[in-house]
Scaffold this motif. Structure first.
Motif, PDB file in Angstrom:
ATOM      1  N   ALA A  10       0.827  -1.217   0.000  1.00 43.33           N
ATOM      2  CA  ALA A  10       0.000   0.000   0.000  1.00 43.33           C
ATOM      3  C   ALA A  10       0.862   1.269   0.000  1.00 43.33           C
ATOM      4  N   SER A  11       2.111   1.138   0.384  1.00 43.02           N
ATOM      5  CA  SER A  11       2.990   2.309   0.489  1.00 43.02           C
ATOM      6  C   SER A  11       3.457   2.768  -0.895  1.00 43.02           C
ATOM      7  N   PRO A  12       3.130   4.015  -1.297  1.00 44.97           N
ATOM      8  CA  PRO A  12       3.560   4.486  -2.622  1.00 44.97           C
ATOM      9  C   PRO A  12       5.083   4.431  -2.803  1.00 44.97           C
ATOM     10  N   PRO A  13       5.884   4.882  -1.838  1.00 41.96           N
ATOM     11  CA  PRO A  13       7.331   4.793  -2.076  1.00 41.96           C
ATOM     12  C   PRO A  13       7.832   3.351  -2.198  1.00 41.96           C
ATOM     13  N   ALA A  14       7.197   2.430  -1.482  1.00 39.14           N
ATOM     14  CA  ALA A  14       7.595   1.019  -1.632  1.00 39.14           C
ATOM     15  C   ALA A  14       7.257   0.550  -3.044  1.00 39.14           C
ATOM     16  N   SER A  34       4.332  -4.789   8.211  1.00 34.91           N
ATOM     17  CA  SER A  34       2.957  -4.298   8.334  1.00 34.91           C
ATOM     18  C   SER A  34       2.933  -3.021   9.176  1.00 34.91           C
ATOM     19  N   ILE A  35       2.622  -1.929   8.507  1.00 38.09           N
ATOM     20  CA  ILE A  35       2.557  -0.653   9.240  1.00 38.09           C
ATOM     21  C   ILE A  35       1.350  -0.615  10.176  1.00 38.09           C
ATOM     22  N   PRO A  36       0.140  -1.094   9.729  1.00 42.13           N
ATOM     23  CA  PRO A  36      -0.985  -1.122  10.684  1.00 42.13           C
ATOM     24  C   PRO A  36      -0.647  -1.915  11.947  1.00 42.13           C
ATOM     25  N   GLU A  39       4.835  -2.973  12.781  1.00 33.06           N
ATOM     26  CA  GLU A  39       6.057  -3.787  12.706  1.00 33.06           C
ATOM     27  C   GLU A  39       7.307  -2.954  12.413  1.00 33.06           C
ATOM     28  N   GLN A  40       7.082  -1.718  11.920  1.00 35.28           N
ATOM     29  CA  GLN A  40       8.250  -0.869  11.631  1.00 35.28           C
ATOM     30  C   GLN A  40       8.936  -0.385  12.912  1.00 35.28           C
ATOM     31  N   PHE A  41       8.257  -0.605  14.066  1.00 33.96           N
ATOM     32  CA  PHE A  41       8.848  -0.190  15.345  1.00 33.96           C
ATOM     33  C   PHE A  41       9.532  -1.350  16.080  1.00 33.96           C
ATOM     34  N   LYS A  42       9.541  -2.526  15.459  1.00 37.25           N
ATOM     35  CA  LYS A  42      10.232  -3.645  16.121  1.00 37.25           C
ATOM     36  C   LYS A  42      11.705  -3.288  16.268  1.00 37.25           C
ATOM     37  N   LEU A  51      14.455   5.508  11.013  1.00 39.71           N
ATOM     38  CA  LEU A  51      13.347   6.343  10.540  1.00 39.71           C
ATOM     39  C   LEU A  51      12.017   5.601  10.585  1.00 39.71           C
ATOM     40  N   HIS A  52      12.067   4.304  10.874  1.00 39.28           N
ATOM     41  CA  HIS A  52      10.893   3.405  10.919  1.00 39.28           C
ATOM     42  C   HIS A  52       9.955   3.566   9.714  1.00 39.28           C
ATOM     43  N   THR A  53      10.560   3.548   8.526  1.00 31.80           N
ATOM     44  CA  THR A  53       9.750   3.667   7.303  1.00 31.80           C
ATOM     45  C   THR A  53      10.020   2.487   6.369  1.00 31.80           C
ATOM     46  N   VAL A  54       9.045   2.248   5.491  1.00 30.41           N
ATOM     47  CA  VAL A  54       9.272   1.412   4.316  1.00 30.41           C
ATOM     48  C   VAL A  54       9.193   2.350   3.117  1.00 30.41           C
ATOM     49  N   PRO A  55       9.930   2.050   2.063  1.00 30.71           N
ATOM     50  CA  PRO A  55      10.778   0.882   1.851  1.00 30.71           C
ATOM     51  C   PRO A  55      12.155   1.045   2.491  1.00 30.71           C
ATOM     52  N   LEU A  56      12.830  -0.101   2.601  1.00 27.75           N
ATOM     53  CA  LEU A  56      14.225  -0.127   3.063  1.00 27.75           C
ATOM     54  C   LEU A  56      14.950  -1.152   2.212  1.00 27.75           C
ATOM     55  N   ALA A  65      17.696   3.656   3.370  1.00 26.03           N
ATOM     56  CA  ALA A  65      16.283   4.042   3.492  1.00 26.03           C
ATOM     57  C   ALA A  65      15.967   5.087   2.431  1.00 26.03           C
ATOM     58  N   ASP A  66      14.710   5.336   2.233  1.00 24.17           N
ATOM     59  CA  ASP A  66      14.128   6.334   1.326  1.00 24.17           C
ATOM     60  C   ASP A  66      14.078   5.823  -0.114  1.00 24.17           C
ATOM     61  N   SER A  67      12.843   5.772  -0.618  1.00 26.79           N
ATOM     62  CA  SER A  67      12.626   5.226  -1.969  1.00 26.79           C
ATOM     63  C   SER A  67      13.440   5.955  -3.029  1.00 26.79           C
ATOM     64  N   HIS A  68      13.568   7.281  -2.877  1.00 24.72           N
ATOM     65  CA  HIS A  68      14.264   8.042  -3.928  1.00 24.72           C
ATOM     66  C   HIS A  68      15.738   7.672  -3.970  1.00 24.72           C
ATOM     67  N   ALA A  69      16.324   7.551  -2.776  1.00 26.85           N
ATOM     68  CA  ALA A  69      17.733   7.119  -2.699  1.00 26.85           C
ATOM     69  C   ALA A  69      17.869   5.681  -3.208  1.00 26.85           C
ATOM     70  N   LEU A 108       4.641  16.287  -3.043  1.00 29.15           N
ATOM     71  CA  LEU A 108       3.539  15.346  -3.338  1.00 29.15           C
ATOM     72  C   LEU A 108       3.274  14.410  -2.165  1.00 29.15           C
ATOM     73  N   PHE A 109       4.318  13.696  -1.732  1.00 31.59           N
ATOM     74  CA  PHE A 109       4.113  12.675  -0.702  1.00 31.59           C
ATOM     75  C   PHE A 109       3.637  13.277   0.637  1.00 31.59           C
ATOM     76  N   PRO A 110       4.249  14.377   1.121  1.00 33.11           N
ATOM     77  CA  PRO A 110       3.737  14.954   2.379  1.00 33.11           C
ATOM     78  C   PRO A 110       2.266  15.369   2.287  1.00 33.11           C
TER      79      PRO A 110
HETATM   80  N1  LIG Z   1      10.544   9.637   1.972  1.00 36.09           N
HETATM   81  C1  LIG Z   1      10.309   8.260   2.338  1.00 36.09           C
HETATM   82  C2  LIG Z   1       8.922   8.110   2.929  1.00 36.09           C
HETATM   83  C3  LIG Z   1       8.710   6.721   3.473  1.00 36.09           C
HETATM   84  C4  LIG Z   1       7.445   6.647   4.338  1.00 36.09           C
HETATM   85  O1  LIG Z   1       7.083   7.610   5.048  1.00 36.09           O
HETATM   86  N2  LIG Z   1       6.791   5.498   4.303  1.00 36.09           N
HETATM   87  C5  LIG Z   1       5.605   5.290   5.096  1.00 36.09           C
HETATM   88  C6  LIG Z   1       4.651   4.364   4.373  1.00 36.09           C
HETATM   89  S1  LIG Z   1       4.007   5.123   2.923  1.00 36.09           S
HETATM   90  C7  LIG Z   1       5.988   4.603   6.400  1.00 36.09           C
HETATM   91  O2  LIG Z   1       6.828   3.731   6.390  1.00 36.09           O
HETATM   92  N3  LIG Z   1       5.357   4.987   7.517  1.00 36.09           N
HETATM   93  C8  LIG Z   1       5.534   4.366   8.765  1.00 36.09           C
HETATM   94  C9  LIG Z   1       6.091   5.277   9.816  1.00 36.09           C
HETATM   95  O3  LIG Z   1       6.465   6.429   9.506  1.00 36.09           O
HETATM   96  O4  LIG Z   1       6.157   4.862  10.969  1.00 36.09           O
HETATM   97  C10 LIG Z   1      10.502   7.357   1.117  1.00 36.09           C
HETATM   98  O5  LIG Z   1      10.374   7.854  -0.011  1.00 36.09           O
HETATM   99  O6  LIG Z   1      10.831   6.177   1.297  1.00 36.09           O
END
Ligand SMILES: N[C@@H](CCC(=O)N[C@@H](CS)C(=O)NCC(=O)O)C(=O)O
Length: 221
Positions: A10-14, A34-36, A39-42, A51-56, A65-69, A108-110
Protein backbone atom coordinates in the motif's frame (compact mmCIF):
# COMPACT_ATOMS: atom_id res chain seq x y z
CA UNK A 1 22.98 -12.67 -2.51
CA UNK A 2 19.91 -10.81 -3.86
CA UNK A 3 18.94 -7.34 -2.77
CA UNK A 4 16.27 -7.40 -0.05
CA UNK A 5 13.48 -4.81 -0.03
CA UNK A 6 11.38 -4.33 3.10
CA UNK A 7 7.97 -3.11 1.96
CA UNK A 8 4.24 -2.90 2.26
CA UNK A 9 2.39 -2.76 -1.06
CA UNK A 10 0.00 0.00 0.00
CA UNK A 11 2.99 2.31 0.49
CA UNK A 12 3.56 4.49 -2.62
CA UNK A 13 7.33 4.79 -2.08
CA UNK A 14 7.59 1.02 -1.63
CA UNK A 15 5.70 0.59 -4.90
CA UNK A 16 8.16 2.93 -6.64
CA UNK A 17 11.03 0.66 -5.59
CA UNK A 18 9.26 -2.54 -6.66
CA UNK A 19 8.33 -0.97 -10.01
CA UNK A 20 11.88 0.26 -10.61
CA UNK A 21 13.28 -3.21 -9.88
CA UNK A 22 10.79 -4.65 -12.37
CA UNK A 23 11.69 -2.15 -15.12
CA UNK A 24 15.38 -2.91 -14.52
CA UNK A 25 14.66 -6.65 -14.69
CA UNK A 26 16.29 -7.02 -11.28
CA UNK A 27 15.44 -10.02 -9.11
CA UNK A 28 14.92 -8.94 -5.54
CA UNK A 29 13.72 -10.56 -2.35
CA UNK A 30 11.00 -8.83 -0.39
CA UNK A 31 10.07 -8.79 3.29
CA UNK A 32 6.68 -7.60 4.48
CA UNK A 33 6.52 -4.90 7.14
CA UNK A 34 2.96 -4.30 8.33
CA UNK A 35 2.56 -0.65 9.24
CA UNK A 36 -0.99 -1.12 10.68
CA UNK A 37 0.57 -3.75 12.98
CA UNK A 38 3.41 -1.32 13.83
CA UNK A 39 6.06 -3.79 12.71
CA UNK A 40 8.25 -0.87 11.63
CA UNK A 41 8.85 -0.19 15.35
CA UNK A 42 10.23 -3.64 16.12
CA UNK A 43 13.72 -3.22 17.65
CA UNK A 44 15.38 -5.31 14.93
CA UNK A 45 13.81 -3.12 12.21
CA UNK A 46 14.65 0.12 14.03
CA UNK A 47 18.23 -1.11 14.26
CA UNK A 48 18.31 -1.19 10.45
CA UNK A 49 16.14 1.89 9.90
CA UNK A 50 15.79 4.41 12.75
CA UNK A 51 13.35 6.34 10.54
CA UNK A 52 10.89 3.41 10.92
CA UNK A 53 9.75 3.67 7.30
CA UNK A 54 9.27 1.41 4.32
CA UNK A 55 10.78 0.88 1.85
CA UNK A 56 14.23 -0.13 3.06
CA UNK A 57 16.98 -1.75 1.03
CA UNK A 58 19.47 -4.28 2.33
CA UNK A 59 22.28 -5.27 -0.04
CA UNK A 60 24.68 -7.40 1.96
CA UNK A 61 25.92 -5.11 4.72
CA UNK A 62 24.68 -2.02 2.94
CA UNK A 63 21.40 -0.57 4.25
CA UNK A 64 19.55 2.31 2.60
CA UNK A 65 16.28 4.04 3.49
CA UNK A 66 14.13 6.33 1.33
CA UNK A 67 12.63 5.23 -1.97
CA UNK A 68 14.26 8.04 -3.93
CA UNK A 69 17.73 7.12 -2.70
CA UNK A 70 16.96 3.43 -3.25
CA UNK A 71 15.80 3.74 -6.86
CA UNK A 72 18.87 5.83 -7.73
CA UNK A 73 21.04 3.15 -6.11
CA UNK A 74 19.33 0.30 -7.98
CA UNK A 75 19.50 2.05 -11.36
CA UNK A 76 23.16 3.06 -10.82
CA UNK A 77 24.46 -0.22 -9.40
CA UNK A 78 22.35 -2.84 -11.15
CA UNK A 79 20.67 -1.00 -14.02
CA UNK A 80 22.92 -1.70 -17.02
CA UNK A 81 21.42 -0.29 -20.21
CA UNK A 82 17.95 -0.02 -18.69
CA UNK A 83 19.40 1.90 -15.75
CA UNK A 84 21.12 4.27 -18.16
CA UNK A 85 17.77 5.03 -19.77
CA UNK A 86 15.83 5.39 -16.50
CA UNK A 87 18.64 7.45 -14.97
CA UNK A 88 20.77 8.96 -17.77
CA UNK A 89 24.32 10.05 -16.99
CA UNK A 90 23.98 13.50 -18.59
CA UNK A 91 24.32 15.91 -15.66
CA UNK A 92 21.52 18.24 -16.70
CA UNK A 93 19.06 15.42 -17.42
CA UNK A 94 20.02 13.81 -14.13
CA UNK A 95 19.56 17.08 -12.25
CA UNK A 96 16.03 17.44 -13.64
CA UNK A 97 15.28 13.90 -12.47
CA UNK A 98 16.62 14.75 -9.00
CA UNK A 99 14.46 17.88 -8.85
CA UNK A 100 11.32 15.88 -9.72
CA UNK A 101 12.24 13.26 -7.11
CA UNK A 102 12.71 15.98 -4.49
CA UNK A 103 9.34 17.42 -5.54
CA UNK A 104 7.82 14.01 -4.86
CA UNK A 105 9.59 13.74 -1.50
CA UNK A 106 8.93 17.29 -0.34
CA UNK A 107 5.57 18.22 -1.88
CA UNK A 108 3.54 15.35 -3.34
CA UNK A 109 4.11 12.68 -0.70
CA UNK A 110 3.74 14.95 2.38
CA UNK A 111 0.42 16.23 0.97
CA UNK A 112 -0.77 12.64 0.53
CA UNK A 113 0.34 11.65 4.03
CA UNK A 114 -1.48 14.66 5.54
CA UNK A 115 -4.71 13.35 4.00
CA UNK A 116 -4.10 9.72 4.99
CA UNK A 117 -3.38 10.75 8.59
CA UNK A 118 -6.54 12.86 8.79
CA UNK A 119 -8.66 9.97 7.51
CA UNK A 120 -6.99 7.13 9.42
CA UNK A 121 -6.19 8.85 12.74
CA UNK A 122 -8.30 12.01 12.98
CA UNK A 123 -11.70 10.62 11.91
CA UNK A 124 -11.99 12.84 8.82
CA UNK A 125 -14.96 11.75 6.68
CA UNK A 126 -13.78 13.81 3.71
CA UNK A 127 -10.74 15.72 2.49
CA UNK A 128 -10.94 19.31 3.73
CA UNK A 129 -10.73 22.35 1.44
CA UNK A 130 -7.17 23.28 2.38
CA UNK A 131 -5.77 19.82 1.74
CA UNK A 132 -7.73 19.57 -1.53
CA UNK A 133 -6.33 22.94 -2.63
CA UNK A 134 -2.80 21.81 -1.74
CA UNK A 135 -3.17 18.70 -3.90
CA UNK A 136 -4.71 20.69 -6.78
CA UNK A 137 -1.75 23.06 -6.58
CA UNK A 138 0.63 20.10 -6.79
CA UNK A 139 -1.27 18.70 -9.80
CA UNK A 140 -0.80 22.13 -11.39
CA UNK A 141 2.99 21.94 -10.91
CA UNK A 142 3.10 18.60 -12.70
CA UNK A 143 0.74 19.81 -15.44
CA UNK A 144 3.15 22.67 -16.16
CA UNK A 145 6.11 20.30 -16.51
CA UNK A 146 4.11 17.93 -18.70
CA UNK A 147 3.15 20.74 -21.08
CA UNK A 148 6.69 20.71 -22.43
CA UNK A 149 7.43 16.96 -22.50
CA UNK A 150 5.45 13.70 -22.38
CA UNK A 151 7.37 12.43 -19.35
CA UNK A 152 8.24 14.33 -16.20
CA UNK A 153 11.92 14.68 -17.03
CA UNK A 154 11.93 14.71 -20.81
CA UNK A 155 11.13 12.49 -23.74
CA UNK A 156 11.49 9.10 -22.07
CA UNK A 157 10.42 7.24 -18.96
CA UNK A 158 12.76 7.93 -16.04
CA UNK A 159 12.90 7.33 -12.30
CA UNK A 160 10.99 10.61 -11.93
CA UNK A 161 7.88 9.18 -13.59
CA UNK A 162 7.93 5.92 -11.63
CA UNK A 163 8.35 7.68 -8.32
CA UNK A 164 5.81 10.45 -8.90
CA UNK A 165 3.11 8.25 -10.42
CA UNK A 166 2.93 6.02 -7.37
CA UNK A 167 2.15 9.12 -5.31
CA UNK A 168 -0.11 10.82 -7.87
CA UNK A 169 -2.19 7.68 -8.44
CA UNK A 170 -2.64 7.48 -4.65
CA UNK A 171 -3.58 11.17 -4.42
CA UNK A 172 -6.10 10.57 -7.21
CA UNK A 173 -8.00 8.19 -4.89
CA UNK A 174 -8.76 11.03 -2.49
CA UNK A 175 -8.58 14.11 -4.77
CA UNK A 176 -9.56 12.97 -8.26
CA UNK A 177 -7.52 14.60 -11.00
CA UNK A 178 -9.75 17.25 -12.57
CA UNK A 179 -10.31 17.16 -16.36
CA UNK A 180 -8.57 20.56 -16.60
CA UNK A 181 -5.25 18.78 -15.92
CA UNK A 182 -5.18 17.42 -19.46
CA UNK A 183 -1.47 16.59 -19.64
CA UNK A 184 -1.43 15.04 -16.19
CA UNK A 185 -4.33 12.76 -17.13
CA UNK A 186 -2.59 11.77 -20.37
CA UNK A 187 0.62 11.02 -18.46
CA UNK A 188 -1.17 8.85 -15.88
CA UNK A 189 -3.12 7.02 -18.60
CA UNK A 190 0.05 6.34 -20.56
CA UNK A 191 1.89 4.96 -17.51
CA UNK A 192 -1.16 2.93 -16.43
CA UNK A 193 -0.86 0.82 -19.56
CA UNK A 194 2.75 -0.22 -18.81
CA UNK A 195 3.34 -3.65 -17.31
CA UNK A 196 5.42 -2.43 -14.34
CA UNK A 197 2.50 -0.17 -13.35
CA UNK A 198 -0.03 -2.99 -13.68
CA UNK A 199 2.16 -5.47 -11.77
CA UNK A 200 3.73 -3.28 -9.09
CA UNK A 201 1.62 -0.15 -8.64
CA UNK A 202 -1.95 -1.28 -9.14
CA UNK A 203 -2.25 -3.99 -6.46
CA UNK A 204 -0.91 -1.77 -3.66
CA UNK A 205 -2.92 1.17 -4.96
CA UNK A 206 -6.06 -0.97 -4.65
CA UNK A 207 -5.01 -1.92 -1.09
CA UNK A 208 -4.58 1.75 -0.18
CA UNK A 209 -7.89 2.68 -1.84
CA UNK A 210 -9.71 -0.04 0.10
CA UNK A 211 -8.12 1.10 3.35
CA UNK A 212 -9.01 4.77 2.82
CA UNK A 213 -12.56 4.07 1.63
CA UNK A 214 -13.14 1.84 4.67
CA UNK A 215 -12.14 4.69 7.02
CA UNK A 216 -14.03 7.34 5.04
CA UNK A 217 -17.26 5.30 5.34
CA UNK A 218 -16.66 4.51 9.00
CA UNK A 219 -15.91 8.16 9.83
CA UNK A 220 -19.05 9.32 7.99
CA UNK A 221 -21.31 6.87 9.85
N1 LIG B 1 10.54 9.64 1.97
C1 LIG B 1 10.31 8.26 2.34
C2 LIG B 1 8.92 8.11 2.93
C3 LIG B 1 8.71 6.72 3.47
C4 LIG B 1 7.44 6.65 4.34
O1 LIG B 1 7.08 7.61 5.05
N2 LIG B 1 6.79 5.50 4.30
C5 LIG B 1 5.61 5.29 5.10
C6 LIG B 1 4.65 4.36 4.37
S1 LIG B 1 4.01 5.12 2.92
C7 LIG B 1 5.99 4.60 6.40
O2 LIG B 1 6.83 3.73 6.39
N3 LIG B 1 5.36 4.99 7.52
C8 LIG B 1 5.53 4.37 8.77
C9 LIG B 1 6.09 5.28 9.82
O3 LIG B 1 6.46 6.43 9.51
O4 LIG B 1 6.16 4.86 10.97
C10 LIG B 1 10.50 7.36 1.12
O5 LIG B 1 10.37 7.85 -0.01
O6 LIG B 1 10.83 6.18 1.30
Amino acid sequence: MPVIIYKMNASPPARAVLATAEVLGLEIETREVSIPNKEQFKPEYLEKNPLHTVPLLEDGNFILADSHAIIIYLASKYGGDKGASLYPSDIQQRSIIHQRLFLDASILFPRLIAIIKAIAYENAASVDEKKTADVEEAYGFLEKYLESSPFLAGEQLTLADISCVTTVSSLNVVVPIDAKFIKLQEWVNNLKSQSWYVNKNEPGLNDLGGFLNFFLKKNAA
